[in-house]
Design a protein around this motif. Structure first.
Motif, PDB file in Angstrom:
ATOM      1  N   LYS A 245       0.836  -1.210   0.000  1.00 59.08           N
ATOM      2  CA  LYS A 245       0.000   0.000   0.000  1.00 59.08           C
ATOM      3  C   LYS A 245       0.866   1.253   0.000  1.00 59.08           C
ATOM      4  CE  LYS A 245      -3.728  -2.299   2.557  1.00 59.08           C
ATOM      5  NZ  LYS A 245      -4.450  -2.381   3.862  1.00 59.08           N
ATOM      6  N   ALA A 246       1.983   1.203   0.751  1.00 60.56           N
ATOM      7  CA  ALA A 246       2.879   2.355   0.789  1.00 60.56           C
ATOM      8  C   ALA A 246       3.505   2.609  -0.577  1.00 60.56           C
ATOM      9  CB  ALA A 246       3.967   2.123   1.836  1.00 60.56           C
ATOM     10  N   ILE A 247       3.836   1.528  -1.305  1.00 57.98           N
ATOM     11  CA  ILE A 247       4.381   1.684  -2.662  1.00 57.98           C
ATOM     12  C   ILE A 247       3.343   2.325  -3.582  1.00 57.98           C
ATOM     13  CG2 ILE A 247       5.185   0.402  -4.686  1.00 57.98           C
ATOM     14  CD1 ILE A 247       6.424  -1.641  -2.756  1.00 57.98           C
ATOM     15  N   ALA A 248       2.103   1.859  -3.469  1.00 55.39           N
ATOM     16  CA  ALA A 248       1.030   2.442  -4.296  1.00 55.39           C
ATOM     17  C   ALA A 248       0.821   3.906  -3.954  1.00 55.39           C
ATOM     18  CB  ALA A 248      -0.255   1.646  -4.089  1.00 55.39           C
ATOM     19  N   ALA A 249       0.883   4.259  -2.664  1.00 58.57           N
ATOM     20  CA  ALA A 249       0.689   5.650  -2.252  1.00 58.57           C
ATOM     21  C   ALA A 249       1.820   6.535  -2.773  1.00 58.57           C
ATOM     22  CB  ALA A 249       0.610   5.726  -0.732  1.00 58.57           C
ATOM     23  N   ALA A 250       3.045   6.016  -2.754  1.00 59.66           N
ATOM     24  CA  ALA A 250       4.184   6.785  -3.264  1.00 59.66           C
ATOM     25  C   ALA A 250       4.045   7.031  -4.764  1.00 59.66           C
ATOM     26  CB  ALA A 250       5.483   6.049  -2.963  1.00 59.66           C
ATOM     27  N   CYS A 251       3.625   6.015  -5.516  1.00 61.33           N
ATOM     28  CA  CYS A 251       3.435   6.170  -6.962  1.00 61.33           C
ATOM     29  C   CYS A 251       2.348   7.203  -7.260  1.00 61.33           C
ATOM     30  CB  CYS A 251       3.071   4.829  -7.588  1.00 61.33           C
ATOM     31  SG  CYS A 251       4.399   3.598  -7.523  1.00 61.33           S
ATOM     32  N   ALA A 252       1.270   7.167  -6.475  1.00 61.10           N
ATOM     33  CA  ALA A 252       0.165   8.098  -6.703  1.00 61.10           C
ATOM     34  C   ALA A 252       0.576   9.523  -6.365  1.00 61.10           C
ATOM     35  CB  ALA A 252      -1.043   7.679  -5.870  1.00 61.10           C
ATOM     36  N   GLU A 253       1.293   9.693  -5.256  1.00 60.93           N
ATOM     37  CA  GLU A 253       1.704  11.053  -4.859  1.00 60.93           C
ATOM     38  C   GLU A 253       2.685  11.661  -5.852  1.00 60.93           C
ATOM     39  OE1 GLU A 253       4.258  13.165  -1.274  1.00 60.93           O
ATOM     40  OE2 GLU A 253       3.045  11.398  -0.794  1.00 60.93           O
ATOM     41  N   ALA A 254       3.592  10.840  -6.346  1.00 63.21           N
ATOM     42  CA  ALA A 254       4.588  11.355  -7.292  1.00 63.21           C
ATOM     43  C   ALA A 254       4.026  11.514  -8.699  1.00 63.21           C
ATOM     44  CB  ALA A 254       5.801  10.435  -7.317  1.00 63.21           C
TER      45      ALA A 254
END
Length: 269
Positions: A245-254
């Motif tokens: 989930k943290a990886i997905a959140a990082a991709c979305a934020e960037a």
């Protein structure tokens, strides 16, 4: 037709036989109660001395088996069956019994080595005999596991020794191996910094060693990053899913583009 003396028959055969049967039943019931009491006392004594739960269960089971055998021998003696003759008969057929019970005896022997060598204990998470789960009991002949989907599995002790054994709980922490594919054009070092920010917020990861995020390889889609936090074994799947989930959140934020294979076209003039 000869006269049958019923009183003589009753007093000579039926009454003594009936008394022996009643005595055998009484001995079995009382003996069973005493055996359970002794096993309970042994368990309490070993628990008070803070003996390993594995040894407690194994010692209790061994005591019950030994006392049950002695109880059966006592009942046979009360019933008038010569136990010495029975022992000789068992000894004479020992080879045949040993062959027939070779698997059972090998499981028993393996159980003794499991208790002595202690490659795992009750409560550890292991993979053994093609099964993975938490050890709930190490018995005389089989080890009981509770799998992740809450199934109870019994694995023969000899099979555990015959195969590779993995103990996930032996070390204080365990590494979670995940990957993050980023697209061509995304700066890898900036992506690593973004992922570090999000992954460091995941609950129950260890700070020492800290999460590792490094470049694993360059491929046609871009850069493949290795994301490797550490945690205790009991938190493994929580950290596994939360890190995704943290990886997905990082991709979305960037706002990184979706990675896709990139082919270089060569035009000939």
């Amino acid at each position: 037709m000869p006269n049958i003396d019923l009183e003589h028959l009753l007093n000579t055969y039926i009454v003594p036989f009936g008394l022996k049967i009643l005595a055998a039943i009484a001995i079995w019931i009382v003996g069973g109660i005493i055996i359970n009491m002794l096993a309970s006392l042994l368990r309490k004594a070993m628990t008070l001395r803070k003996v390993d739960p594995t040894l407690v269960s194994y010692g209790e089971s061994s005591l019950k088996v030994a006392l049950r055998i002695a109880l059966v021998m006592a009942i046979l003696d009360v019933c008038g069956i010569q136990t010495t003759s029975l022992a000789a008969l068992i000894a004479a057929g020992g080879v045949a019994i040993g062959v027939a019970w070779s698997g059972l005896l090998s499981n028993f022997a393996a159980g003794i080595f499991l208790v002595l060598l202690r490659p795992f204990k009750v409560g550890d998470a292991i993979s053994a005999g093609g099964q993975t789960g938490e050890v709930t009991e190490i018995g005389l002949f089989a080890t009981t596991l509770t799998t992740g989907d809450n199934l109870r599995v019994y694995v023969g002790n000899s099979k555990i020794f015959a195969d590779n054994l993995v103990n996930y709980s032996a070390n204080p922490h365990r590494r979670v191996d995940l990957k993050c594919q980023i697209a061509n054009g995304v700066e890898p070092l900036a992506a690593i910094a973004m992922l570090q920010k999000h992954v460091s917020r995941v609950a129950n990861i260890t700070l020492n060693p800290a999460p590792t995020i490094e470049i694993l390889e360059f491929n046609a889609a871009g850069t493949l990053l290795a994301v490797r936090p550490n945690c205790s074994n009991k938190d493994y799947w929580q950290v596994y899913f939360d890190t995704n989930k943290a990886i997905a959140a990082a991709c979305a934020e960037a706002g990184w583009p979706v990675p896709a294979p990139h082919q270089i076209e060569i035009h000939q003039s």
